[in-house]
Design a protein around this motif. Structure first.
Motif, PDB file in Angstrom:
ATOM      1  N   ARG A 129     -12.379  46.842  -6.477  1.00 44.23           N
ATOM      2  CA  ARG A 129     -13.192  48.042  -6.725  1.00 44.23           C
ATOM      3  C   ARG A 129     -14.067  47.869  -7.961  1.00 44.23           C
ATOM      4  NH1 ARG A 129      -9.608  53.460  -5.425  1.00 44.23           N
ATOM      5  NH2 ARG A 129      -9.452  53.047  -3.191  1.00 44.23           N
ATOM      6  N   PHE A 130     -13.514  47.233  -8.983  1.00 46.51           N
ATOM      7  CA  PHE A 130     -14.326  46.979 -10.183  1.00 46.51           C
ATOM      8  C   PHE A 130     -15.519  46.087  -9.836  1.00 46.51           C
ATOM      9  CE2 PHE A 130     -10.807  48.329 -13.095  1.00 46.51           C
ATOM     10  CZ  PHE A 130     -11.561  49.142 -13.922  1.00 46.51           C
ATOM     11  N   CYS A 131     -15.291  45.090  -8.971  1.00 42.07           N
ATOM     12  CA  CYS A 131     -16.403  44.212  -8.549  1.00 42.07           C
ATOM     13  C   CYS A 131     -17.503  45.035  -7.889  1.00 42.07           C
ATOM     14  CB  CYS A 131     -15.940  43.193  -7.513  1.00 42.07           C
ATOM     15  SG  CYS A 131     -15.028  41.837  -8.163  1.00 42.07           S
ATOM     16  N   TYR A 132     -17.121  45.861  -6.921  1.00 38.50           N
ATOM     17  CA  TYR A 132     -18.124  46.624  -6.176  1.00 38.50           C
ATOM     18  C   TYR A 132     -18.871  47.592  -7.090  1.00 38.50           C
ATOM     19  CZ  TYR A 132     -15.902  44.853  -1.908  1.00 38.50           C
ATOM     20  OH  TYR A 132     -15.401  44.053  -0.918  1.00 38.50           O
ATOM     21  N   ALA A 133     -18.100  48.287  -7.958  1.00 40.09           N
ATOM     22  CA  ALA A 133     -18.743  49.245  -8.851  1.00 40.09           C
ATOM     23  C   ALA A 133     -19.707  48.528  -9.797  1.00 40.09           C
ATOM     24  CB  ALA A 133     -17.690  50.008  -9.644  1.00 40.09           C
ATOM     25  N   ALA A 134     -19.311  47.343 -10.267  1.00 39.86           N
ATOM     26  CA  ALA A 134     -20.173  46.589 -11.182  1.00 39.86           C
ATOM     27  C   ALA A 134     -21.497  46.265 -10.501  1.00 39.86           C
ATOM     28  CB  ALA A 134     -19.476  45.305 -11.625  1.00 39.86           C
ATOM     29  N   VAL A 135     -21.416  45.779  -9.261  1.00 40.61           N
ATOM     30  CA  VAL A 135     -22.637  45.403  -8.544  1.00 40.61           C
ATOM     31  C   VAL A 135     -23.498  46.639  -8.309  1.00 40.61           C
ATOM     32  CG1 VAL A 135     -23.547  44.408  -6.417  1.00 40.61           C
ATOM     33  CG2 VAL A 135     -21.523  43.424  -7.480  1.00 40.61           C
ATOM     34  N   PHE A 136     -22.866  47.766  -8.005  1.00 40.52           N
ATOM     35  CA  PHE A 136     -23.603  49.011  -7.820  1.00 40.52           C
ATOM     36  C   PHE A 136     -24.348  49.384  -9.102  1.00 40.52           C
ATOM     37  CE2 PHE A 136     -23.583  53.632  -8.507  1.00 40.52           C
ATOM     38  CZ  PHE A 136     -24.445  54.012  -7.493  1.00 40.52           C
ATOM     39  N   TRP A 137     -23.642  49.382 -10.242  1.00 44.24           N
ATOM     40  CA  TRP A 137     -24.271  49.800 -11.506  1.00 44.24           C
ATOM     41  C   TRP A 137     -25.337  48.816 -11.963  1.00 44.24           C
ATOM     42  CZ3 TRP A 137     -24.063  54.580 -12.452  1.00 44.24           C
ATOM     43  CH2 TRP A 137     -22.914  55.340 -12.290  1.00 44.24           C
ATOM     44  N   LEU A 138     -25.207  47.552 -11.562  1.00 41.20           N
ATOM     45  CA  LEU A 138     -26.194  46.550 -11.988  1.00 41.20           C
ATOM     46  C   LEU A 138     -27.607  46.926 -11.546  1.00 41.20           C
ATOM     47  CD1 LEU A 138     -27.051  43.797 -13.108  1.00 41.20           C
ATOM     48  CD2 LEU A 138     -26.333  42.758 -10.963  1.00 41.20           C
ATOM     49  N   ILE A 139     -27.717  47.593 -10.385  1.00 45.01           N
ATOM     50  CA  ILE A 139     -29.041  47.981  -9.899  1.00 45.01           C
ATOM     51  C   ILE A 139     -29.722  48.942 -10.889  1.00 45.01           C
ATOM     52  CG2 ILE A 139     -30.280  48.993  -7.922  1.00 45.01           C
ATOM     53  CD1 ILE A 139     -28.640  46.725  -6.955  1.00 45.01           C
ATOM     54  N   VAL A 140     -28.895  49.821 -11.528  1.00 49.26           N
ATOM     55  CA  VAL A 140     -29.467  50.867 -12.385  1.00 49.26           C
ATOM     56  C   VAL A 140     -30.218  50.297 -13.593  1.00 49.26           C
ATOM     57  CG1 VAL A 140     -28.907  52.880 -13.802  1.00 49.26           C
ATOM     58  CG2 VAL A 140     -27.800  52.563 -11.587  1.00 49.26           C
ATOM     59  N   PRO A 141     -29.566  49.465 -14.437  1.00 46.04           N
ATOM     60  CA  PRO A 141     -30.331  48.918 -15.559  1.00 46.04           C
ATOM     61  C   PRO A 141     -31.493  48.043 -15.097  1.00 46.04           C
ATOM     62  CG  PRO A 141     -28.156  47.910 -15.450  1.00 46.04           C
ATOM     63  CD  PRO A 141     -28.152  49.061 -14.488  1.00 46.04           C
ATOM     64  N   GLY A 142     -31.348  47.423 -13.918  1.00 49.60           N
ATOM     65  CA  GLY A 142     -32.465  46.642 -13.386  1.00 49.60           C
ATOM     66  C   GLY A 142     -33.681  47.528 -13.156  1.00 49.60           C
ATOM     67  N   VAL A 143     -33.455  48.647 -12.475  1.00 49.21           N
ATOM     68  CA  VAL A 143     -34.565  49.570 -12.190  1.00 49.21           C
ATOM     69  C   VAL A 143     -35.088  50.177 -13.493  1.00 49.21           C
ATOM     70  CG1 VAL A 143     -35.142  51.764 -11.096  1.00 49.21           C
ATOM     71  CG2 VAL A 143     -33.773  50.079  -9.853  1.00 49.21           C
ATOM     72  N   ALA A 196     -26.086  48.722 -18.539  1.00 47.06           N
ATOM     73  CA  ALA A 196     -26.015  47.266 -18.370  1.00 47.06           C
ATOM     74  C   ALA A 196     -24.740  46.707 -18.970  1.00 47.06           C
ATOM     75  CB  ALA A 196     -27.245  46.595 -18.998  1.00 47.06           C
ATOM     76  N   ILE A 197     -24.427  47.097 -20.209  1.00 43.54           N
ATOM     77  CA  ILE A 197     -23.281  46.445 -20.860  1.00 43.54           C
ATOM     78  C   ILE A 197     -21.956  47.068 -20.454  1.00 43.54           C
ATOM     79  CG2 ILE A 197     -24.638  45.598 -22.803  1.00 43.54           C
ATOM     80  CD1 ILE A 197     -23.494  47.732 -24.565  1.00 43.54           C
ATOM     81  N   PHE A 198     -21.946  48.385 -20.154  1.00 45.59           N
ATOM     82  CA  PHE A 198     -20.672  49.017 -19.798  1.00 45.59           C
ATOM     83  C   PHE A 198     -20.517  49.184 -18.289  1.00 45.59           C
ATOM     84  CE2 PHE A 198     -21.255  50.931 -24.216  1.00 45.59           C
ATOM     85  CZ  PHE A 198     -20.471  49.967 -24.810  1.00 45.59           C
ATOM     86  N   GLY A 199     -21.593  49.570 -17.597  1.00 39.19           N
ATOM     87  CA  GLY A 199     -21.494  49.788 -16.155  1.00 39.19           C
ATOM     88  C   GLY A 199     -21.371  48.488 -15.387  1.00 39.19           C
ATOM     89  N   TRP A 200     -22.218  47.515 -15.735  1.00 39.34           N
ATOM     90  CA  TRP A 200     -22.204  46.242 -15.019  1.00 39.34           C
ATOM     91  C   TRP A 200     -21.271  45.233 -15.666  1.00 39.34           C
ATOM     92  CZ3 TRP A 200     -22.447  42.289 -11.870  1.00 39.34           C
ATOM     93  CH2 TRP A 200     -22.816  41.018 -12.309  1.00 39.34           C
ATOM     94  N   LEU A 201     -21.655  44.748 -16.856  1.00 36.33           N
ATOM     95  CA  LEU A 201     -20.991  43.577 -17.411  1.00 36.33           C
ATOM     96  C   LEU A 201     -19.509  43.844 -17.699  1.00 36.33           C
ATOM     97  CD1 LEU A 201     -21.628  40.720 -18.080  1.00 36.33           C
ATOM     98  CD2 LEU A 201     -22.328  41.407 -20.364  1.00 36.33           C
ATOM     99  N   SER A 202     -19.220  44.960 -18.344  1.00 40.45           N
ATOM    100  CA  SER A 202     -17.824  45.233 -18.694  1.00 40.45           C
ATOM    101  C   SER A 202     -16.967  45.402 -17.448  1.00 40.45           C
ATOM    102  CB  SER A 202     -17.717  46.479 -19.562  1.00 40.45           C
ATOM    103  OG  SER A 202     -18.341  46.248 -20.798  1.00 40.45           O
ATOM    104  N   GLN A 203     -17.573  45.932 -16.378  1.00 45.61           N
ATOM    105  CA  GLN A 203     -16.753  46.127 -15.161  1.00 45.61           C
ATOM    106  C   GLN A 203     -16.420  44.787 -14.505  1.00 45.61           C
ATOM    107  OE1 GLN A 203     -16.214  49.692 -13.157  1.00 45.61           O
ATOM    108  NE2 GLN A 203     -18.395  50.048 -13.102  1.00 45.61           N
TER     109      GLN A 203
END
Lengths: 462, 161
Positions: A15-29, A68-75
């Motif tokens: 679940r952490f993997c999936y959530a991380a990939v989901f949040w990664l889109i946000v800082p990208g946009v 980016a640092i908490f939603g994606w990388l930390s997850q």
């Protein structure tokens, strides 16, 4: 069916993997929006008044960084720590339930930051922008993670503690007090008074980086390296060198009003930081010796290796910034933007990409959906980030030199940036498309019905 | 040295504790009083300072003049970035807005620049439509702020002397 909590081994990690990939889109946009605003300010001007405040540069900038640092990388870090622990200790995770609570609370915090920061609810200090309730959630989450780490280690069946686990234990232990002091956790305003506010802020910024992103991150890299290269780590002792973080925070503010002795101290410690970082690089390259050809075949390993090369460059830059003469030129310029993306995107996120591919494959038993998408992901992200970073470094050197003539009007030095902002937007867009390839690949693997190989979420060792 | 839990816990905590003592607590003992340019904020200036924080102005503007550049002009004319920042300048501030990036110019002494920086009317116009007064600037327009908010923000900017 989606359950709040699952007791299946590895489920929280997945679940952490999936959530991380989901949040990664946000800082990208968000990053693309910010880069567009700097290149074409008229785009920001033409937004309708109803959304303008929430998309304002100064509000989106902290949202971009925090997610980016908490939603994606930390997850990815959470996922990987929970994934690696049972494998290296030959023991089930201490509590899958706590891991799931961790997942919910961490994502609540990330969602909270993504809502509150564009609304202008901020404490306004770098990396410490999150408002008080979210600060408390952060500390609670790291404590929950520590419970799982220390609890699993206490029950381990493998007597030897691999270097990665030492790093995880150290990281969680020192991250809590660093976050608490840096965010003045006992005070809802979250800020100190006067010059001390900035001294504490940069103690926190650099030590969050040392204790969490670097100590845990190096632990992750030292797990991945033997795993993906099929070769034992060159030296376990060299690996341990990286454990000792240093007090280098004030090198972010050379020539500042802070006391000179503090700056000299931080310069000495920043130079000393070359020792553990060199140890890591030696360890990395000696382990990879005779295995380089594998990186041509295995995209995850290629991300790991490329990330390590960029990590080495991050450290070289980091040490060089702590010299006053160099800092005087590049500080406050876009060079710094290039440097921060070198560290967070081109090094740590590259390792996180490798980890995510590995974990999704092992936890679902399905390989990535498409090898071709993986290649697109690698090349678009790598080339895109190179264009991004080089344009920012060149821009920063030009800016710094222009300022130190003390005769060019400031506005002219802003106008000079235009082509570099354009190049950054182009590189960022390429990396953004690469990230979409990555997300699509993970989504397809997650959705796949037939496992390609048997799932390996047993604690079967390395 | 064989790693064990005592070394790990002891070493990490001692290193952290020393770090906090040496790099936070000892510097905080310096009894610097307010400098001449540090004045307590009025209610309106405080409101303006909160707007500066809320809108994230400090992500693009520093408020920190370093020694080698002090008193040397790179903004409008020679000498106008102003004197070097000293600890007492920040006496009444929490949080401080030292900043890390100059997408826009340093604002530590912006209100000392005659004709533009000390002119409330110029700032109000500039907040609403930056490109009308500074062609080529990348600053966003703050036309979504209310007239009151613009006035408070301007009052705060004028404290940066």
């Amino acid at each position: 069916m989606f359950r709040l909590v699952s007791l299946e081994p590895g489920s929280a990690s997945l679940r952490f993997c999936y959530a991380a990939v989901f949040w990664l889109i946000v800082p990208g946009v968000l990053g693309l929006i910010l880069a567009t605003f700097l290149y074409l300010p008229a785009v920001a001007d033409s937004l309708p008044l109803a959304v303008k405040p929430y998309l304002s540069f100064g509000r989106l900038r902290p949202a971009h960084v925090n997610v980016a640092i908490f939603g994606w990388l930390s997850q990815v870090y959470f996922a990987a720590i929970l994934f690696i622990l049972p494998r290296l200790t030959r023991t089930p995770l201490y509590s899958e339930r706590v891991a799931h609570a961790n997942w919910w609370l961490w994502n609540l915090m990330v969602a909270g930051s993504l809502v509150s920061l564009p609304m202008g609810l901020t404490q306004g200090r770098e990396y410490a922008e999150m408002i008080w309730p979210l600060d408390l959630l952060f500390v609670l989450n790291i404590v929950l993670l520590a419970v799982n780490i220390w609890g699993t280690v206490a029950r381990r069946r493998e007597p030897k503690i691999y270097v990665s686990i030492w790093n995880f234990m150290a990281a969680t232990m020192v991250t809590v007090p660093i976050y608490a002091v840096g965010n003045k956790i006992w005070d809802p305003s979250g800020a100190y008074l006067g010059m001390n506010d900035n001294i504490v802020n940069y103690f926190y910024v650099h030590n969050l980086f040392n204790a969490w992103f670097t100590t845990a991150g190096v632990g992750l890299a030292l797990y991945l390296l033997p795993k993906l290269s099929g070769k034992a780590l060159y030296s376990h002792r060299l690996g341990l060198w990286g454990l000792w973080s240093v007090w280098t925070g004030q090198h972010h503010q050379l020539y500042s009003p802070a006391p000179d002795w503090l700056e000299y101290l931080t310069i000495v410690f920043s130079i000393l930081a070359a020792v553990p970082t060199t140890a890591f690089m030696v360890n990395f390259f000696m382990t990879m010796r005779s295995r380089w050809h594998l990186a041509a075949e295995d995209v995850a390993l290629r991300f790991l290796v490329t990330g390590a090369i960029f990590w080495g460059l991050t450290c070289v830059q980091g040490v060089s910034h702590s010299f006053r003469t160099f800092s005087m030129v590049v500080h406050f310029t876009n060079w710094v933007v290039g440097h921060s993306h070198l560290a967070f995107v081109a090094s740590y996120s590259f390792w996180a990409f490798a980890l995510t591919y590995l974990m999704v494959r092992e936890l679902t038993g399905r390989a990535a959906y498409s090898r071709r998408l993986m290649e697109w992901h690698y090349w678009l992200t790598t080339l895109g980030m190179l264009i991004f970073m080089i344009s920012m470094w060149v821009a920063g050197l030009i800016q710094g030199q222009n300022w130190s003539t003390y005769s060019i009007p400031f506005l002219q030095t802003v106008i000079t940036m235009k082509p570099y902002f354009g190049a950054r937007l182009l590189g960022g867009a390429m990396a953004g498309i690469g990230i979409l390839c990555f997300a699509e690949n993970v989504r397809r693997a997650a959705r796949g019905r037939q496992p390609v190989t048997a799932p390996t979420h047993a604690w079967s060792g390395q | 040295m064989k790693p064990n839990l005592v070394y790990l816990i002891g070493g990490s905590l001692i290193s952290l504790l020393l770090g906090i003592i040496v790099t936070i607590i000892i510097p905080a003992q310096d009894p610097a009083g307010p400098s001449a340019s540090a004045q307590p904020y009025s209610e309106e200036e405080s409101r303006g300072r909160d707007i500066y924080l809320r809108e994230g102005c400090h992500y693009c503007h520093t408020q920190q003049v370093r020694e080698p550049e002090a008193g040397r002009g790179m903004v409008h004319q020679r000498g106008d970035i102003g004197p070097e920042s000293v600890p007492g300048d920040f006496y009444h501030q929490s949080p401080v807005f030292w900043g890390t990036l100059r997408q826009g110019m340093d604002l530590a002494h912006v209100a000392s620049r005659p004709g533009i920086g000390d002119n409330a009317g110029w700032h109000e116009l500039h907040f609403r439509n930056p490109r009308a007064v500074s062609p080529g600037t990348v600053m966003p327009s703050y036309d979504y702020l209310s007239a009151d908010e613009i006035q408070s923000l301007t009052a705060y900017i004028l404290t940066l002397r």
